[in-house]
Design a protein around this motif. Structure first.
Motif, PDB file in Angstrom:
ATOM      1  N   ILE A  50       8.641   9.885 -10.789  1.00 29.16           N
ATOM      2  CA  ILE A  50       7.184   9.721 -10.738  1.00 29.16           C
ATOM      3  C   ILE A  50       6.791   8.350 -11.288  1.00 29.16           C
ATOM      4  N   VAL A  51       7.422   7.943 -12.400  1.00 30.20           N
ATOM      5  CA  VAL A  51       7.147   6.616 -12.990  1.00 30.20           C
ATOM      6  C   VAL A  51       7.432   5.514 -11.971  1.00 30.20           C
ATOM      7  N   LEU A  52       8.595   5.607 -11.307  1.00 28.95           N
ATOM      8  CA  LEU A  52       8.984   4.568 -10.339  1.00 28.95           C
ATOM      9  C   LEU A  52       8.109   4.597  -9.083  1.00 28.95           C
ATOM     10  N   VAL A  53       7.728   5.804  -8.634  1.00 31.27           N
ATOM     11  CA  VAL A  53       6.852   5.908  -7.456  1.00 31.27           C
ATOM     12  C   VAL A  53       5.514   5.236  -7.742  1.00 31.27           C
ATOM     13  N   VAL A  54       4.935   5.516  -8.920  1.00 27.34           N
ATOM     14  CA  VAL A  54       3.643   4.900  -9.295  1.00 27.34           C
ATOM     15  C   VAL A  54       3.773   3.383  -9.295  1.00 27.34           C
ATOM     16  N   ARG A  55       4.874   2.878  -9.864  1.00 28.54           N
ATOM     17  CA  ARG A  55       5.068   1.421  -9.920  1.00 28.54           C
ATOM     18  C   ARG A  55       5.203   0.840  -8.517  1.00 28.54           C
ATOM     19  N   SER A  56       5.944   1.515  -7.677  1.00 32.93           N
ATOM     20  CA  SER A  56       6.180   1.027  -6.319  1.00 32.93           C
ATOM     21  C   SER A  56       4.887   1.011  -5.502  1.00 32.93           C
ATOM     22  N   LEU A  57       4.094   2.072  -5.645  1.00 33.40           N
ATOM     23  CA  LEU A  57       2.861   2.195  -4.846  1.00 33.40           C
ATOM     24  C   LEU A  57       1.770   1.226  -5.289  1.00 33.40           C
ATOM     25  N   THR A  58       1.886   0.675  -6.510  1.00 33.52           N
ATOM     26  CA  THR A  58       0.854  -0.260  -6.983  1.00 33.52           C
ATOM     27  C   THR A  58       1.172  -1.716  -6.631  1.00 33.52           C
ATOM     28  N   LEU A  59       2.262  -1.940  -5.902  1.00 34.40           N
ATOM     29  CA  LEU A  59       2.587  -3.305  -5.471  1.00 34.40           C
ATOM     30  C   LEU A  59       1.716  -3.710  -4.278  1.00 34.40           C
ATOM     31  N   ASP A  60       1.353  -4.984  -4.218  1.00 29.38           N
ATOM     32  CA  ASP A  60       0.603  -5.485  -3.055  1.00 29.38           C
ATOM     33  C   ASP A  60       1.486  -5.372  -1.813  1.00 29.38           C
ATOM     34  N   GLY A  61       0.934  -4.777  -0.752  1.00 32.62           N
ATOM     35  CA  GLY A  61       1.692  -4.628   0.490  1.00 32.62           C
ATOM     36  C   GLY A  61       2.483  -3.336   0.572  1.00 32.62           C
ATOM     37  N   ALA A  62       2.321  -2.465  -0.429  1.00 34.51           N
ATOM     38  CA  ALA A  62       3.077  -1.205  -0.458  1.00 34.51           C
ATOM     39  C   ALA A  62       2.709  -0.286   0.714  1.00 34.51           C
TER      40      ALA A  62
END
Length: 443
Positions: A183-195
């Protein structure tokens, strides 16, 4: 029977069985299979194949194991006395040993990455840097063998503790942590520009990929990721009490496996697209592309440590299931000798795995049917062993166990049982034969 270990709770069994399924198949293989087969359509077919074909086989393994209340070989001897069905149990023993022999090599790679990540020595930010790093790790004979040994030591240490105090206890804290880390990694990944491009790749279908090849790949992935066909689930179910419902446990395991596979995709694809990489990188996606991706985002070094620890947890929970099959079969009714058999079996598998560990370096010139030793072991188990094992389980559950006995064991609504019986007798065997033929002749 009284001195044979059992799972203390239903949730302990589900987490252990899900841990067996949720390994490299979900986190390493699923993303690169989805990435090279068009994303969303592959994912859709994978979910369908898991529920329609993988799940009935999983239920069958649970049923055979729980009815036998023994290791796989003894289970078949009890339920089909005077026949040679028990060879199916021995096949599970052999193929599980081979799987763990090369699986522990990948586990060793993960440990090598964790040591470097914790020491903040994964400092490059380019794909080329991580490609060279991966090659240098896999070609270093001392590092790969020592790391493989360390991974197997950890696996044996858990299994020798028994079902309740070893496997169940480890699964109960590793599996929840796995979800938290994801969940921590998914949140980080989804908050990237262009995700959003990665989200589209996963969930907006490109129907041009709806082909027979994609369906076969999805079907093969469903089998591989559920750990069916090598007696892993059969062995775990043998430690399950008669009060537990097999169908609901199997359904929970299947959905947990699908959920983790999707979470792996949500960690990887948004990040890959956001930073301009291609999703069709193949097996190197996790070891070469992802570290390069992590190094380009704030606090990337920390997230990289979390990711590789998560990958280690998933790999260990699968490895303990493979080792448990081998130990349970070798140990037989000598339950008080679990510790000795665990360490002996672990040592044997370590020795068998050394050629696979060295097949990227000093033994790279040795080819078996145009495959490296590692790739041949993978092919032998995934393309031959698992499909044959799954087919035999389907035939045994569908034809050898009487309909009345199966209905009594599964104890579910009549229409659910009838659906399962049709799938396990007719649909699953045909699908398995197709996967087997495709795996042998068209790779």
């Amino acid at each position: 029977m009284s001195n044979r270990d059992q799972f203390a709770s239903k949730i302990g069994f589900i987490l252990a069985a899900a841990g067996s399924a949720i390994g490299l198949g979900a986190i390493w293989k699923f993303p690169y299979m989805a990435g090279t087969n068009g994303g969303s359509v592959f994912i859709l077919l994978f979910i369908l194949c898991t529920l329609v074909i993988g799940l009935p086989i999983l239920v069958a393994e649970f049923m055979i194991g729980r009815r036998g209340q023994s290791d796989a070989v003894t289970s078949f001897k009890k339920q089909a006395p005077g026949t040679r069905w028990y060879f199916t149990g021995w096949a599970g023993f052999i193929f599980s040993s081979i799987i763990l022999s090369f699986y522990s090599v990948v586990g060793g790679w993960i440990l090598s990455y964790i040591v470097r990540a914790v020491a903040f020595k994964l400092t490059g930010s380019s794909q080329d840097y991580y490609g060279e790093l991966f090659n240098s790790i896999t070609q270093n004979p001392w590092e790969v063998v020592i790391a493989q040994g360390a991974f197997l030591f950890l696996t044996v240490w858990i299994v020798q503790g028994g079902v309740k105090n070893g496997i169940e206890k480890a699964s109960k804290w590793m599996m929840p942590l796995l979800f938290v880390f994801f969940i921590v990694l998914v949140v980080r990944s989804l908050t990237l520009d262009g995700a959003m491009e990665g989200i589209k790749f996963m969930f907006v279908p490109d129907w041009s990929y709806l082909t027979g090849k994609t369906l076969l790949m999805a079907l093969g992935q469903a089998f591989f990721s559920l750990s069916v066909g090598v007696a892993a689930m059969m062995t775990y179910a043998s430690y399950l009490s008669k009060e537990e419902k097999i169908g609901s446990s199997a359904m929970n395991v299947a959905w947990l496996n699908i959920g983790i596979s999707l979470l792996a995709g949500l960690v990887i694809f948004p990040a890959v697209f956001a930073l301009g990489y291609s999703p069709d990188q193949g097996p190197g996606l996790v070891f070469i592309i992802l570290p390069a991706v992590f190094q380009q985002i704030p606090f990337g070094a920390l997230f990289m440590i979390i990711f590789f620890i998560l990958l280690l947890f998933a790999t260990v929970t699968s490895a303990i299931a493979m080792l448990e099959i081998v130990v349970a079969t070798a140990m037989g009714p000598k339950y008080d000798k679990r510790k000795q058999y665990s360490w002996l079996c672990g040592l044997g598998i370590f020795i068998i795995g050394i050629p696979s560990a060295l097949s990227f370096g000093v033994l790279s010139d040795i080819q078996i049917f145009n495959r490296s030793i590692f790739d041949f072991a993978d092919f032998l188990t995934n393309s031959i062993g698992m499909p044959i094992g799954a087919l035999l389980v389907a035939i045994f559950a569908g034809y050898k166990i009487s309909r009345a006995d199966a209905a009594s064991e599964l104890d579910t609504k009549s229409w659910i049982f009838t659906t399962w019986h049709i799938l396990v007798r007719f649909v699953a065997p045909i699908a398995i034969i197709i996967v087997f033929i495709q795996g042998i002749f068209f790779k």
